[in-house]
Design an enzyme around this catalytic site. Structure first.
Site, mmCIF file in Angstrom:
data_model
loop_
_atom_site.group_PDB
_atom_site.id
_atom_site.type_symbol
_atom_site.label_atom_id
_atom_site.label_comp_id
_atom_site.label_asym_id
_atom_site.label_seq_id
_atom_site.Cartn_x
_atom_site.Cartn_y
_atom_site.Cartn_z
ATOM 1 C CG HIS A 33 -2.014 1.028 1.167
ATOM 2 N ND1 HIS A 33 -1.835 2.326 1.586
ATOM 3 C CD2 HIS A 33 -3.290 0.944 0.706
ATOM 4 C CE1 HIS A 33 -2.963 3.000 1.403
ATOM 5 N NE2 HIS A 33 -3.849 2.189 0.867
ATOM 6 C CD GLU A 58 -6.104 -2.904 -4.130
ATOM 7 O OE1 GLU A 58 -5.240 -3.763 -4.431
ATOM 8 O OE2 GLU A 58 -6.020 -1.720 -4.459
#
Length: 357
Positions: free
Chosen positions: A243, A302
């Protein structure tokens, strides 16, 4: 270009993303205090405290009424609109809504994605759209409009957890787009449309679907290590890991993993699918630590988003739209905050082109 890393562009009371410690705070409440414990309407009561100033129960009632208003626009779904992707179709329907900076507009925009997306999914499948039921909560009504039957309590809690988890996340690309447009006083609808356009990009909201493609390609837990190692050797990115902000585990991943496990325990998802995902996560994290020792690449939101939305019956093409269904609350809250406390956003650029004669 730097991508504006470390540039402070706004002061906000809405959310704090602590990337070093892996914490997400919404209006003074940690995500682990909210996810799975608070309804989406409850989080809206926090985010919309200055905009609406209403409690969870009142927002639930008003949001249900707003879903009924939004459903009138479903009649405008035609063959041209159905030829678009679900995200583009959602954007087209959202563009029909009136613009403004009032409470009624804010509620209609908040309600609309939960109505429009199931209608588009059903109409693309050749089925009739299902009208909302204003007495249900937001997550339950969205699932009922998708499946034409009331959802189980476990499924409603799972979707509610997802919507809460993604409701706001600092000054990400779509939220920044919303604030830029709001700063011009264009209105909430224009701000949400700008945000939805940003979310459509694969570097922001379009990544959960490929997580399922990865799981499909691997197929079985005992094949995870070899498949993942091969992808890394080819220089490919492992979807669902790493991320931009978090340097430790994304707290939203834990919230959604917990929701998945609860859904699985209630018989709401395939046990083999969850076992495959857990094996892939375990092997991927081990391989990434070995292959990229100088970087912290942990599971992100995700990875479990893809599994959760798949288990709830949403097609992969809908994942970005469902993200928007949760994040629209944050977009509108940020737009309101920008209008109330900010100025026209007008950064400077440095010219690096050829010199004039």
């Amino acid at each position: 270009m730097s991508g504006l890393d470390d540039v402070i562009a706004a002061e906000t009371t809405l959310s704090e993303v602590d990337g070093l410690n892996g914490r997400l705070v919404i209006c003074g409440r940690r995500l682990d205090e909210l996810a799975g414990k608070t309804s989406y309407e409850g989080v809206l009561a926090l985010l919309y405290a200055d905009l609406l100033g209403e409690d969870e129960k009142t927002i639930r009632t008003r949001l249900g009424q707003a879903r009924l208003r939004a459903f009138h626009h479903v009649a405008h779904i035609d063959s041209d609109l159905l030829a678009l992707s679900l995200t583009e179709g959602l954007r087209a329907l959202m563009a029909r809504l009136p613009d403004g900076e009032d409470k009624s507009t804010a509620l209609l925009l908040t309600a609309a994605p939960a109505v429009f997306l199931p209608a588009l999914i059903r109409r693309k499948a050749g089925e009739d759209a299902i009208a909302p039921d204003a007495t249900r909560n937001h997550a339950a009504d969205m699932l009922a409009m998708l499946n034409a039957t009331p959802a189980s309590a476990a499924a409603v809690l799972a979707l509610e957890t997802y919507l809460v988890t993604v409701a706001d996340h600092g000054l990400n690309a779509s939220t920044f787009a919303a604030r830029v447009v709001a700063s011009t006083r264009a209105g909430y609808t224009s701000s949400v449309l700008a945000a939805l356009g940003a979310l459509k990009g694969p570097l922001h909201g379009g990544a959960p679907g490929p997580v399922l493609d990865m799981l499909d390609a691997i197929g079985a837990p005992d094949k995870a290590g070899g498949w993942l190692a091969s992808e890394l050797a080819k220089g490919e990115r492992l979807m669902g890991f790493g991320h931009r902000i978090y340097r430790v585990r994304d707290p939203r991943a834990d919230a959604l993993k917990g929701a998945l496990q609860r859904l699985g325990a209630a018989g709401g998802m395939n046990a083999g699918r969850l076992a495959l995902a857990e094996a892939v996560e375990r092997e991927a994290l081990a391989l990434l630590r070995f292959a990229k020792p100088g970087r912290t690449l942990e599971t992100n939101v995700e990875f479990f988003t893809a599994l959760l939305l798949e288990a709830l019956g949403f097609p992969r093409e809908a994942f970005t739209g469902i993200f928007a269904t949760g994040r629209v609350g944050g977009w509108i809250a940020h737009a309101h905050e920008q209008i109330a406390k900010g100025r026209l956003i007008r950064p400077q650029s440095i010219y690096v082109g050829p010199k004039a004669a």
